[in-house]
Each structure stands twice: as C-alpha cells, then as structure tokens.
Design an enzyme around this catalytic site. Structure first.
Site, mmCIF file in Angstrom:
data_model
loop_
_atom_site.group_PDB
_atom_site.id
_atom_site.type_symbol
_atom_site.label_atom_id
_atom_site.label_comp_id
_atom_site.label_asym_id
_atom_site.label_seq_id
_atom_site.Cartn_x
_atom_site.Cartn_y
_atom_site.Cartn_z
ATOM 1 C CE1 TYR A 140 -3.611 -2.518 0.509
ATOM 2 C CE2 TYR A 140 -4.654 -0.522 1.316
ATOM 3 C CZ TYR A 140 -4.749 -1.815 0.856
ATOM 4 O OH TYR A 140 -5.988 -2.395 0.753
ATOM 5 C CE LYS A 191 1.435 -17.601 -3.148
ATOM 6 N NZ LYS A 191 0.463 -18.705 -3.265
ATOM 7 C CG ASP A 223 -2.464 -20.039 -1.779
ATOM 8 O OD1 ASP A 223 -1.873 -20.050 -0.684
ATOM 9 O OD2 ASP A 223 -2.021 -20.668 -2.780
ATOM 10 C CG ASP A 247 -8.175 -4.529 1.745
ATOM 11 O OD1 ASP A 247 -9.100 -4.048 2.428
ATOM 12 O OD2 ASP A 247 -8.137 -4.467 0.500
ATOM 13 C CG ASP A 251 -13.730 -6.826 2.391
ATOM 14 O OD1 ASP A 251 -13.433 -6.107 3.357
ATOM 15 O OD2 ASP A 251 -14.230 -6.379 1.330
HETATM 16 C C1 IPM Z 1 -10.384 -1.070 4.241
HETATM 17 C C2 IPM Z 1 -10.662 -0.444 2.917
HETATM 18 C C3 IPM Z 1 -9.509 0.492 2.553
HETATM 19 C C4 IPM Z 1 -8.242 -0.336 2.454
HETATM 20 C C5 IPM Z 1 -9.729 1.348 1.279
HETATM 21 C C6 IPM Z 1 -11.011 2.115 1.324
HETATM 22 C C7 IPM Z 1 -8.567 2.244 1.013
HETATM 23 O O1 IPM Z 1 -10.868 -1.422 1.953
HETATM 24 O O2 IPM Z 1 -10.236 -0.333 5.236
HETATM 25 O O3 IPM Z 1 -10.321 -2.300 4.304
HETATM 26 O O4 IPM Z 1 -7.948 -0.912 1.398
HETATM 27 O O5 IPM Z 1 -7.523 -0.412 3.446
HETATM 28 MG MG MG Z 2 -10.955 -3.379 2.693
#
Ligand code: IPM
Ligand code: MG
Length: 356
Positions: A140, A191, A223, A247, A251
C-alpha cells in the site's frame, strides 16, 4: 478529564452511520462518559470542499484528539480523479500520518445471526476470530510505484511490496499480545513460497515466538488461509498478516458473520491511541436511504471505549445492547431474514440507545 474525539464521517453512508454511533456515545455521556466531539472533513467530502482528501486541519484535530471515529470514504463521483487526490488517499494518509500500524479486525458471530451467514450455521456458530492487519506498510505504501511508459510505448503499472524487520516485529508483538489474552493461538499468514518480503515476515514471526512460549504460532500461505476461512473458520483464534492480505481476508471473514455491516475495527499506534471505523466501505449505492447497517460503527465506538478511552464497562454495555436488539429480531436489510423486523439505520440506532 474530558476526552476529545475527532469525528470524520466521510462519504456515502459514512455520515448516516456515524450519526448513529454518536447518538450512542451521547447516551453514555448522560451516564458520565466525559467526551467532546470535533468534526473534520475526509475523503471525497473533503476534496469537494478543500481540493484535498486529507486537509491539514483534519490531521491537526486528529492528532490532538484522544481517539478518532471514522465513517467511510469513497464513491463513484470521485473515481475518475487522479489517484493522488482520490478519497482513499485521505484514509491511507491519516493512517500513515498518525502511525496507526496495527489494525484489529475482530469477526464475531452473534448467535442471533447464524442464519444470516451464507455458510452453514454449524460452520460459523461460535465464531470468534481476530485479524491483526499491518496497516502502514507493505504494498500500500511501498516505493517506487506508479504507471510508466516503456520504450516501446506500452504502459506498465508497478508497486513495491516491502517490509522491514522492525515493521514486522512491531505488528507481530501486537498480535502475540492479543493471542496471549485469548486462546493462545496465532496464525501468521504470508506468501513465503513466492515473495521474499513475506519470507522475512515468516522468519521474523518465528524469531519473535521465542518470547511468547504460551502462544502457539503457526504459518499459512494466504491462498490456503482464504480457503480455510470459508472451510473451517473456527480453527483460527488470531491471524496476523500484511496490509493487503489483511484487507482481503478481513472482507472474507466478515461474510462469515452474516454481513460486512457488522464488523468494527481499531487502528492503533504504538501508544494505543486509535482510529475506529467499520471495515466496510462507503456504499454509495445505498447512501442517504436510511437502510445502511450502523452496527459496525456503533461497535467501533465500543472498541474505542475499550482500547483507547479505558471505559471497558461502557464498551460492554454497547455490546450487550447490540446483542439485545438482535435478540429482539431487529434487522437492517443486510442481515434481514424471514420472520425478523426490518428497520432502517435510524431505527437501529434508536433501538441500541433504548437497549443501553
Ligand atoms: C479497508 C478499505 C480500505 C483499504 C480502502 C477504502 C482504502 O478497503 O479499510 O479495508 O484498502 O484499506
Ligand atoms: Mg478493505
């Protein structure tokens, strides 16, 4: 002493969900929580007003505050902007400016929501896992980065994945400390079979584990970790991983709990100062319709009370109140199932306040 909270609502559903969390904090203020709120602009909203997604003033009030409550940033409206001024840069910028390197993303399944998960109830029932994501390094932020034109005229996009030992060590310590207070199991995700930076990650975690004889450290390739999260998520207690892997995996983990609208997060610096935000995005498609789930933000406020403001009892009260409204059958659209009572953003916030 009065605690200062910087409130950065951001874009999309950000303002609506933050409003509900503030409602909850104000209700606690009546019971002695001594807070003062200061509002700041971030993301697309900040760009529209000031030409930058992270105005100086926002950084200043955030640095001066004891804690920060953030909604979400981003939206279609700003997608065509140059990457350097996109709303997401505001969020990445504040994480970096404040050195919020440790991102804690708990994924807890409320028993009342076992049916809301797309996975079988027996796979997710009782789930309680913590993802510790490195937040201010890795791909990032790595340099060099950009899009360049090669000699043959073809364009090439490039980013850099770098991790220093010191960066791995400090996130590792946070994760080991958390594992110590939980079930004592830490899975480091990398990884290492392909990427040298994460080979160093694995080595460093292994070295660090010598200081934590009461924590059982394991390693997993990312993975496989993604697969295991949906196959048998309860094998995990604490996971620690890089910025980008965290990240993605967080999710994924959110869906185990029924909805991404349920998951709070804390981003902490070396002194435990923190920024608190739901892990979901700004959801511009449902903004302004009073249908977003405010619980992830309300639970983020609870994490703030627990980790930065040292008010664990008030944090417990919020968590119990959330559990109670779920027990009552109240559901926003994202967690709705047959037989439940569908409510909007505001009604959900009101119900939590009433349950307090
Ligand atoms: C998160 C989001 C952010 C990230 C974005 C909005 C920049 O997806 O906080 O997980 O990738 O960190
Ligand atoms: Mg995110």
């Amino acid at each position: 002493m009065t605690k200062k909270i910087a409130v950065l609502a951001g874009d999309g559903i950000g303002p609506e969900i933050v409003k509900e969390a503030i409602k909850v904090l104000n209700a606690l203020a009546k019971d002695g929580l001594d807070i003062e709120l200061e509002y700041g602009l971030i993301g697309g909203a900040a760009y529209d007003e000031t030409g930058t997604p992270l105005p100086e003033k926002t950084v200043k009030i955030s640095k001066e505050a004891d804690a920060i409550l953030l909604g979400a940033v981003g939206g279609y409206k700003w997608e065509s902007l140059d990457i350097s001024v996109r709303p997401e840069k505001g969020l990445l910028g504040i994480r970096s400016e404040l050195n919020l390197f440790a991102n804690l993303r708990p994924a807890i399944l409320y028993p009342q929501l076992a049916d809301a998960s797309t996975l079988k109830p027996e796979v997710v029932a009782g789930l309680d896992l913590m993802i510790v994501r490195e937040l201010t390094g890795g791909i990032y932020f790595g340099q060099p980065r950009g899009i360049r034109t090669l000699e043959n005229g073809e364009k090439e996009g490039f980013n850099t994945l770098v991790y220093r030992e010191s960066e791995i060590n400090r996130i590792g310590k946070v994760a080991f400390d958390i594992a110590q207070k939980r079930q004592g199991r830490l899975c480091s995700v990398d990884k290492a079979n392909v990427l040298e930076s994460t080979e160093l990650w694995r080595e460093t975690m292994t070295t660090l584990s010598a200081d934590y004889s009461d924590v059982e450290l394991s390693h997993m390739y990312v993975d496989n970790a993604a697969m295991q999260l949906v196959r048998a998520p309860k094998q995990f207690d604490v996971m620690v991983t890089t910025n980008m892997f965290g990240d993605i995996l967080s999710d994924c983990a959110s869906m185990l709990t029924g909805s991404i609208g349920m998951l709070p997060s804390a981003s902490l610096d070396e002194d435990g100062k923190g920024m608190y935000e739901p892990i979901h995005g700004s959801a511009p498609d449902i903004a302004g319709q009073n249908i977003a789930n405010p619980l992830a933000t309300i639970l983020s406020a609870s994490m703030m009370l627990r980790y930065t403001l040292d008010e664990p009892e008030m944090a417990d009260r919020i968590e119990k109140a959330v559990s109670f409204v779920l027990e009552q059958g109240l559901r926003t659209a994202d967690i709705y199932s047959d037989g439940m009572t569908k409510v909007g953003t505001i009604e959900m916030g009101d119900a939590v306040v009433a349950a307090l």
